[in-house]
Design an enzyme around this catalytic site. Structure first.
Site, PDB file in Angstrom:
ATOM      1  CB  CYS A  10       6.067   7.824   0.869  1.00  0.00           C
ATOM      2  SG  CYS A  10       5.185   9.390   0.681  1.00  0.00           S
ATOM      3  CB  CYS A  13       2.744   6.994  -0.737  1.00  0.00           C
ATOM      4  SG  CYS A  13       4.014   7.971  -1.595  1.00  0.00           S
ATOM      5  CB  CYS A 130     -10.457  20.923   6.546  1.00  0.00           C
ATOM      6  SG  CYS A 130      -8.903  20.117   6.985  1.00  0.00           S
ATOM      7  CB  CYS A 133     -11.164  17.240   6.823  1.00  0.00           C
ATOM      8  SG  CYS A 133     -10.673  18.227   8.259  1.00  0.00           S
TER       9      CYS A 133
END
Length: 229
Positions: A10, A13, A130, A133
């Site tokens: 994933c 993940c 953000c 970010c």
């Protein structure tokens, strides 16, 4: 106990991994009172099914004596995760500050550093507000540390909203946007970074572009270590 249900394949993940590791460090001083754990969903499918987990990563907090976890549904940033654990346990997480090897650029020093023909420079254009970010930050810090011994490689960032001229010059349409500026080339046409936002992907990209042999964690790969021996 806080548990992350994850899958090795994933991408989300993989992005969460450095944040989750920093989360564990934040509770190292009270580790006997709260456990920060992970479960590989591919290996322990019956456990995952019993907990009703259907997507990855899923994070749940299990209070003493309870088999039903409180699911975490906010942004996967270190600050929000610490807040979640603190509010539900009464503990106080301590986010550890680490030495940063990321170079902060703005309109006053961008051309001097990025325009130096001897430097390979990776630049992240980010916004302080953000969420993506914030998720990228711990990984980006790791990349900077991994390559800080390479004298001609600079890992840098630009606060986009605070530097409109640079935003316009490089047509920044969203955050984070990451560009790679090759040494000995003009800085008007950087290479967009479009690979995964995990440490391995960044390291692989930089090694290919710069001819280096770093591995996640900052060490050298077998090709170099075997030659040294």
């Amino acid at each position: 106990m806080l548990v992350e249900f994850y899958a090795p394949w994933c991408s989300h993940c993989k992005e969460l991994k450095p944040i989750y590791e920093s989360l564990a460090d934040s509770y190292d001083h009270v580790k006997e009172k709260v456990y920060i754990a992970r479960i590989d969903a591919d290996k322990y499918k019956p456990v995952v099914k019993a907990q009703g987990v259907k997507s990855y990563p899923t994070i749940k907090l299990y209070m003493p004596g309870s088999k039903t976890g409180i699911e975490y549904n906010k942004e996967r940033t270190l600050e929000e995760l610490v807040k979640f654990v603190d509010e539900n346990t009464g503990l106080i997480g301590k986010i550890k500050t680490v030495e940063s090897f990321v170079v902060d650029l703005d309109e006053s020093n961008f051309d001097r550093i990025v325009g130096d023909p001897s430097n390979h420079v990776m630049v992240e254009f980010y916004a302080p507000w953000c969420g993506h970010c914030k998720k990228l930050k711990p990984t980006y810090e790791k990349i900077a540390k991994d390559f800080h011994k390479e004298k001609n490689i600079i890992i840098a960032r630009v606060d986009g909203p605070a530097n409109d001229e640079l935003n316009t010059r490089y047509r920044i349409g969203g955050f984070p946007t990451v560009y790679f500026f090759e040494a000995n080339k003009r800085n008007e046409n950087p290479i967009p970074y479009t690979e995964g936002r995990d440490e391995i992907s960044f390291v692989r990209f930089l090694n290919e572009k710069c001819g280096t042999h770093r591995v996640p964690g900052g060490g050298l790969d077998n090709k170099v270590t075997n030659n040294i021996k």
